[in-house]
Motif scaffolding. Structure first.
Motif, PDB file in Angstrom:
ATOM      1  N   THR A  39       2.474   5.873  -0.896  1.00  0.00           N
ATOM      2  CA  THR A  39       2.891   7.005  -1.093  1.00  0.00           C
ATOM      3  C   THR A  39       2.305   7.815  -1.869  1.00  0.00           C
ATOM      4  OG1 THR A  39       4.252   6.301  -0.166  1.00  0.00           O
ATOM      5  CG2 THR A  39       4.869   8.758   0.349  1.00  0.00           C
ATOM      6  N   LEU A  43      -0.901  11.514  -2.348  1.00  0.00           N
ATOM      7  CA  LEU A  43      -0.355  13.359  -2.556  1.00  0.00           C
ATOM      8  C   LEU A  43      -1.307  13.088  -4.231  1.00  0.00           C
ATOM      9  CD1 LEU A  43       3.291  13.134  -2.595  1.00  0.00           C
ATOM     10  CD2 LEU A  43       2.253  13.937  -1.464  1.00  0.00           C
ATOM     11  N   GLU A  59      -4.145  16.555   1.198  1.00  0.00           N
ATOM     12  CA  GLU A  59      -4.777  18.425   1.661  1.00  0.00           C
ATOM     13  C   GLU A  59      -5.796  17.616   2.906  1.00  0.00           C
ATOM     14  OE1 GLU A  59      -3.006  19.397  -2.411  1.00  0.00           O
ATOM     15  OE2 GLU A  59      -5.041  18.335  -2.275  1.00  0.00           O
ATOM     16  N   ALA A  63      -6.254  19.591   6.405  1.00  0.00           N
ATOM     17  CA  ALA A  63      -7.656  20.189   6.639  1.00  0.00           C
ATOM     18  C   ALA A  63      -7.873  20.110   7.442  1.00  0.00           C
ATOM     19  CB  ALA A  63      -8.603  21.062   5.148  1.00  0.00           C
ATOM     20  N   TRP A  87       5.075   1.715   4.838  1.00  0.00           N
ATOM     21  CA  TRP A  87       6.667   1.756   5.247  1.00  0.00           C
ATOM     22  C   TRP A  87       7.286   0.890   6.150  1.00  0.00           C
ATOM     23  CZ3 TRP A  87       4.902   7.599   6.201  1.00  0.00           C
ATOM     24  CH2 TRP A  87       4.000   7.911   5.002  1.00  0.00           C
TER      25      TRP A  87
ATOM     26  N   LEU B  23      10.450   8.074   1.888  1.00  0.00           N
ATOM     27  CA  LEU B  23       8.544   7.686   1.718  1.00  0.00           C
ATOM     28  C   LEU B  23       7.844   8.731   2.695  1.00  0.00           C
ATOM     29  CD1 LEU B  23       8.258   4.336   0.115  1.00  0.00           C
ATOM     30  CD2 LEU B  23       8.510   6.385  -1.023  1.00  0.00           C
ATOM     31  N   PRO B  24       8.017   8.668   4.082  1.00  0.00           N
ATOM     32  CA  PRO B  24       7.372   9.344   4.720  1.00  0.00           C
ATOM     33  C   PRO B  24       7.932  11.036   4.811  1.00  0.00           C
ATOM     34  CG  PRO B  24       8.201   7.930   6.063  1.00  0.00           C
ATOM     35  CD  PRO B  24       8.457   7.732   4.810  1.00  0.00           C
ATOM     36  N   LEU B  27       6.999  12.527   1.856  1.00  0.00           N
ATOM     37  CA  LEU B  27       5.078  13.582   2.294  1.00  0.00           C
ATOM     38  C   LEU B  27       5.506  14.530   3.721  1.00  0.00           C
ATOM     39  CD1 LEU B  27       2.319  10.680   3.019  1.00  0.00           C
ATOM     40  CD2 LEU B  27       3.197  12.078   1.284  1.00  0.00           C
ATOM     41  N   VAL B  30       6.596  17.923   1.209  1.00  0.00           N
ATOM     42  CA  VAL B  30       5.542  18.220   0.378  1.00  0.00           C
ATOM     43  C   VAL B  30       4.693  19.058   1.665  1.00  0.00           C
ATOM     44  CG1 VAL B  30       3.534  17.522   0.105  1.00  0.00           C
ATOM     45  CG2 VAL B  30       5.573  16.454  -1.465  1.00  0.00           C
ATOM     46  N   LEU B  31       4.215  18.953   2.631  1.00  0.00           N
ATOM     47  CA  LEU B  31       3.037  19.288   3.635  1.00  0.00           C
ATOM     48  C   LEU B  31       4.681  20.412   3.813  1.00  0.00           C
ATOM     49  CD1 LEU B  31       2.426  16.219   6.120  1.00  0.00           C
ATOM     50  CD2 LEU B  31       0.801  18.208   4.781  1.00  0.00           C
ATOM     51  N   ALA B  58      -6.482  22.644   2.021  1.00  0.00           N
ATOM     52  CA  ALA B  58      -5.671  22.961   2.244  1.00  0.00           C
ATOM     53  C   ALA B  58      -5.293  24.427   2.355  1.00  0.00           C
ATOM     54  CB  ALA B  58      -4.454  22.206   2.044  1.00  0.00           C
TER      55      ALA B  58
END
Lengths: 167, 221
Positions: A39, A43, A59, A63, A87, B23-24, B27, B30-31, B58
């Motif tokens: 995970t 990031l 990121e 995009a 997961w 955990l997902p 993410l 954050v997104l 991004a």
């Protein structure tokens, strides 16, 4: 309920409950650490230097998902498949049985082959590339291998025990 | 029954399930935490140029007008219009830079994507000295002029794969590099002009509109 003798288990006898519990707990902890590493790897940048050293996979995926860069937007979701496997593996960690073990091996192999494949591809294009993300993927694959070892041992003990019970 | 069970095992199941959901969720948070747009027209253009220098898709997408992002065809059309009539007569890269880039392509056996990756890993881009000025067109639309700014490009041949020794050093032995003066050399249909982009305000945030920029610079399509 089993008992453990003072001299430990006899060869060929099933492992005591405490050993199995330890192995299952260790296996779950390793799967959890692997999922965490996968995970975080999404990031942080995978490149240490150069023009891509500011860009994390999440990121890059974001995009791509807009479709602005001329690549089908579905490609932006592909990066999410890699941590997804970790997961699922974490959710499966305490589960037992032959089918679960088969899924575990399949998912770990798939994510390891793809993850290490990407890292090897990076190494082939630049001698000075590895960023945190690439390092974390390698760590995740190794941790997953440890988790798989624990799961396989537990499964082997289960099978042995079932055989003994039938006999 | 030799398998351990009971409360401890239930707790382990719950902990793993919680971890697999948490955990997902991290993410997703954050997104979603990056609020699109910028606080001012200048900040929007600065983020766009910074995103280009960092190749941060991004950051770029986050500051392009939302309706153009939602309909990629509109942004694409506007970009094509701009590209066809607006160009910048740029600097000629020093021969060392060309040599390193050519070596990257040669060493990777003609694979365009791998060569591109190699070049991106070997190149450093740094944006600096930005000087922007604003001019209001109407309520919620502002031109942001690029008065000054430099994109420093440097290439490190040592980052390329293979054992070949590439002479990627400049005359004084340093890494091959050059500066792009971003505010200079812009031409619209052959005539020089001061480069600018049009920003628009949407829900209190500022975005760069490629469509409005193309309309303002070139007239309606």
């Amino acid at each position: 309920m089993s008992t453990t003798s003072a001299t430990g288990p006899m060869p060929g006898t099933p492992a005591p409950v405490d050993d199995r519990r330890r192995r299952e707990l260790l296996g779950s902890a390793l799967w959890a650490a692997a999922a965490l590493a996968w995970t975080i790897a999404m990031l942080v940048p995978w490149f240490r230097a150069g023009a891509l050293s500011h860009l994390s996979p999440i990121e890059a995926g974001g995009a791509l998902r807009t479709g602005l860069v001329g690549i089908p937007s579905a490609a932006g979701f592909v990066v999410l498949l890699l941590p997804l496997a970790s997961w699922v593996l974490l959710a499966l960690a305490p589960a037992r049985g032959r089918l679960v073990l088969a899924w575990r091996i399949l998912l770990w192999l798939a994510s390891t082959v793809v993850g290490l494949g990407l890292v090897v591809l990076m190494a082939s294009v630049s001698a000075d590339t590895y960023g945190w993300g690439a390092g974390l993927v390698v760590v995740a694959c190794v941790l997953g291998a440890g988790g798989l070892c624990c799961s396989t041992l537990v499964r082997a003990e289960e099978a042995e025990e079932a055989q003994e019970a039938e006999g | 029954m030799r398998l351990w069970g009971g409360r401890g095992r239930r707790a382990l199941r719950w902990a793993c399930a919680a971890g697999a959901l948490l955990l997902p969720a991290v993410l997703v948070v954050v997104l979603l935490s990056d609020r699109p747009g910028a606080e001012s027209p200048e900040a929007a253009v600065e983020q766009l140029l910074g995103g280009i220098a960092d190749l941060d898709g991004a950051a770029i997408v986050g500051v392009v007008a939302p309706d153009e992002v939602a309909d990629a065809g509109r942004a694409d059309d506007a970009y094509t219009r701009l590209e066809s009539r607006v160009l910048r007569e740029g600097e000629v890269p020093p021969v060392e830079v060309d040599r390193v880039l050519a070596a990257a392509e040669a060493q990777l056996g003609g694979s365009a994507s791998r060569a591109s990756l190699a070049v991106l890993a070997a190149v450093d881009l740094e944006l600096g000295g930005l000087d922007l000025a604003v001019e209001e067109i109407d309520d919620g639309a502002v031109r942001v002029y690029l008065l000054d700014g430099t994109l420093a490009v440097s290439v490190d041949a040592d980052r390329l794969p293979g054992d070949a020794v590439i002479d990627g050093r400049g005359p004084d032995g340093t890494r091959a590099s050059y500066d792009m003066a971003l505010a200079e050399g812009w031409q619209r249909d052959g005539d020089e002009f001061q480069a600018y982009l049009v920003t628009v305000e949407v829900d209190g945030r500022w975005f760069v509109s490629l469509e409005a920029s193309a309309d303002d610079l070139l007239g309606p399509p």
